[in-house]
Scaffold this motif. Structure first.
Motif, mmCIF file in Angstrom:
data_model
loop_
_atom_site.group_PDB
_atom_site.id
_atom_site.type_symbol
_atom_site.label_atom_id
_atom_site.label_comp_id
_atom_site.label_asym_id
_atom_site.label_seq_id
_atom_site.Cartn_x
_atom_site.Cartn_y
_atom_site.Cartn_z
ATOM 1 N N ILE A 42 -11.954 22.249 36.937
ATOM 2 C CA ILE A 42 -11.177 23.129 37.810
ATOM 3 C C ILE A 42 -9.953 22.338 38.229
ATOM 4 O O ILE A 42 -10.056 21.168 38.622
ATOM 5 C CB ILE A 42 -11.982 23.578 39.045
ATOM 6 N N ARG A 43 -8.788 22.961 38.106
ATOM 7 C CA ARG A 43 -7.526 22.328 38.488
ATOM 8 C C ARG A 43 -6.846 23.190 39.546
ATOM 9 O O ARG A 43 -6.729 24.400 39.369
ATOM 10 C CB ARG A 43 -6.626 22.177 37.269
ATOM 11 N N ALA A 58 -16.395 20.569 37.114
ATOM 12 C CA ALA A 58 -17.224 21.428 37.944
ATOM 13 C C ALA A 58 -18.568 21.794 37.315
ATOM 14 O O ALA A 58 -19.523 22.041 38.035
ATOM 15 C CB ALA A 58 -16.453 22.701 38.282
ATOM 16 N N HIS A 59 -18.641 21.861 36.002
ATOM 17 C CA HIS A 59 -19.850 22.340 35.329
ATOM 18 C C HIS A 59 -20.132 21.529 34.074
ATOM 19 O O HIS A 59 -19.255 20.814 33.569
ATOM 20 C CB HIS A 59 -19.688 23.824 34.955
ATOM 21 N N LEU A 76 -15.653 28.430 44.896
ATOM 22 C CA LEU A 76 -16.899 28.845 44.279
ATOM 23 C C LEU A 76 -16.609 29.031 42.802
ATOM 24 O O LEU A 76 -15.564 29.594 42.442
ATOM 25 C CB LEU A 76 -17.383 30.172 44.873
ATOM 26 N N SER A 77 -17.499 28.557 41.963
ATOM 27 C CA SER A 77 -17.277 28.689 40.526
ATOM 28 C C SER A 77 -18.584 29.019 39.821
ATOM 29 O O SER A 77 -19.660 28.645 40.273
ATOM 30 C CB SER A 77 -16.674 27.405 39.947
ATOM 31 N N GLY A 78 -18.454 29.736 38.735
ATOM 32 C CA GLY A 78 -19.585 30.059 37.877
ATOM 33 C C GLY A 78 -19.329 29.483 36.504
ATOM 34 O O GLY A 78 -18.202 29.498 36.013
ATOM 35 N N GLY A 79 -20.373 28.929 35.906
ATOM 36 C CA GLY A 79 -20.196 28.291 34.606
ATOM 37 C C GLY A 79 -21.073 28.885 33.528
ATOM 38 O O GLY A 79 -22.059 29.572 33.802
ATOM 39 N N GLU A 80 -20.701 28.568 32.289
ATOM 40 C CA GLU A 80 -21.496 28.992 31.141
ATOM 41 C C GLU A 80 -22.853 28.312 31.126
ATOM 42 O O GLU A 80 -23.747 28.729 30.398
ATOM 43 C CB GLU A 80 -20.735 28.696 29.850
ATOM 44 N N ASP A 81 -23.027 27.271 31.953
ATOM 45 C CA ASP A 81 -24.313 26.586 32.060
ATOM 46 C C ASP A 81 -25.290 27.356 32.952
ATOM 47 O O ASP A 81 -26.403 26.912 33.201
ATOM 48 C CB ASP A 81 -24.128 25.161 32.579
ATOM 49 N N ARG A 85 -21.492 26.994 41.682
ATOM 50 C CA ARG A 85 -21.282 25.807 42.512
ATOM 51 C C ARG A 85 -20.274 26.098 43.620
ATOM 52 O O ARG A 85 -19.391 26.930 43.461
ATOM 53 C CB ARG A 85 -20.742 24.680 41.653
ATOM 54 N N VAL A 86 -20.417 25.363 44.703
ATOM 55 C CA VAL A 86 -19.452 25.373 45.784
ATOM 56 C C VAL A 86 -18.897 23.965 45.840
ATOM 57 O O VAL A 86 -19.646 22.993 45.981
ATOM 58 C CB VAL A 86 -20.097 25.760 47.131
#
Length: 92
Positions: A42-43, A58-59, A76-81, A85-86
């Motif tokens: 994340i940038r 992030a992930h 907040l982020s969502g990953g392909e994993d 995460r926050v």
């Protein structure tokens, strides 16, 4: 980056500096866009200058979505994993 009101470009960031963009979010005050993508990072940049304000992995797999928290201090982020995460933006 664009001036959305005027519909004109402000600046361009070289693709080599972005790591590939799969998702984008703006901070609540509009001063910082955050990007995520297949490279797992994340940038966060300063919209006015394009300068990198923060960057972090992030992930374990690609980042699929990003969103700032209401005060702009967390992302907040969502990953392909399969994780959500926050993360602290490190913006103060």
């Amino acid at each position: 980056m664009w001036d959305w009101k005027a519909g004109t470009p402000l600046r361009q960031i070289a693709a080599a500096q972005t790591g590939g963009i799969g998702c984008l979010a703006a901070s609540p005050d509009g001063r910082h866009p955050a990007t995520g993508g297949p490279d797992r990072w994340i940038r966060v940049r300063e919209a006015a200058t394009g300068r990198m304000a923060s960057a972090f992995r992030a992930h374990r797999e690609g980042v699929r979505c990003v969103r700032f928290g209401p005060d702009g201090r967390e992302i907040l982020s969502g990953g392909e994993d399969g994780t959500v995460r926050v993360s602290d933006t490190a913006l103060r």
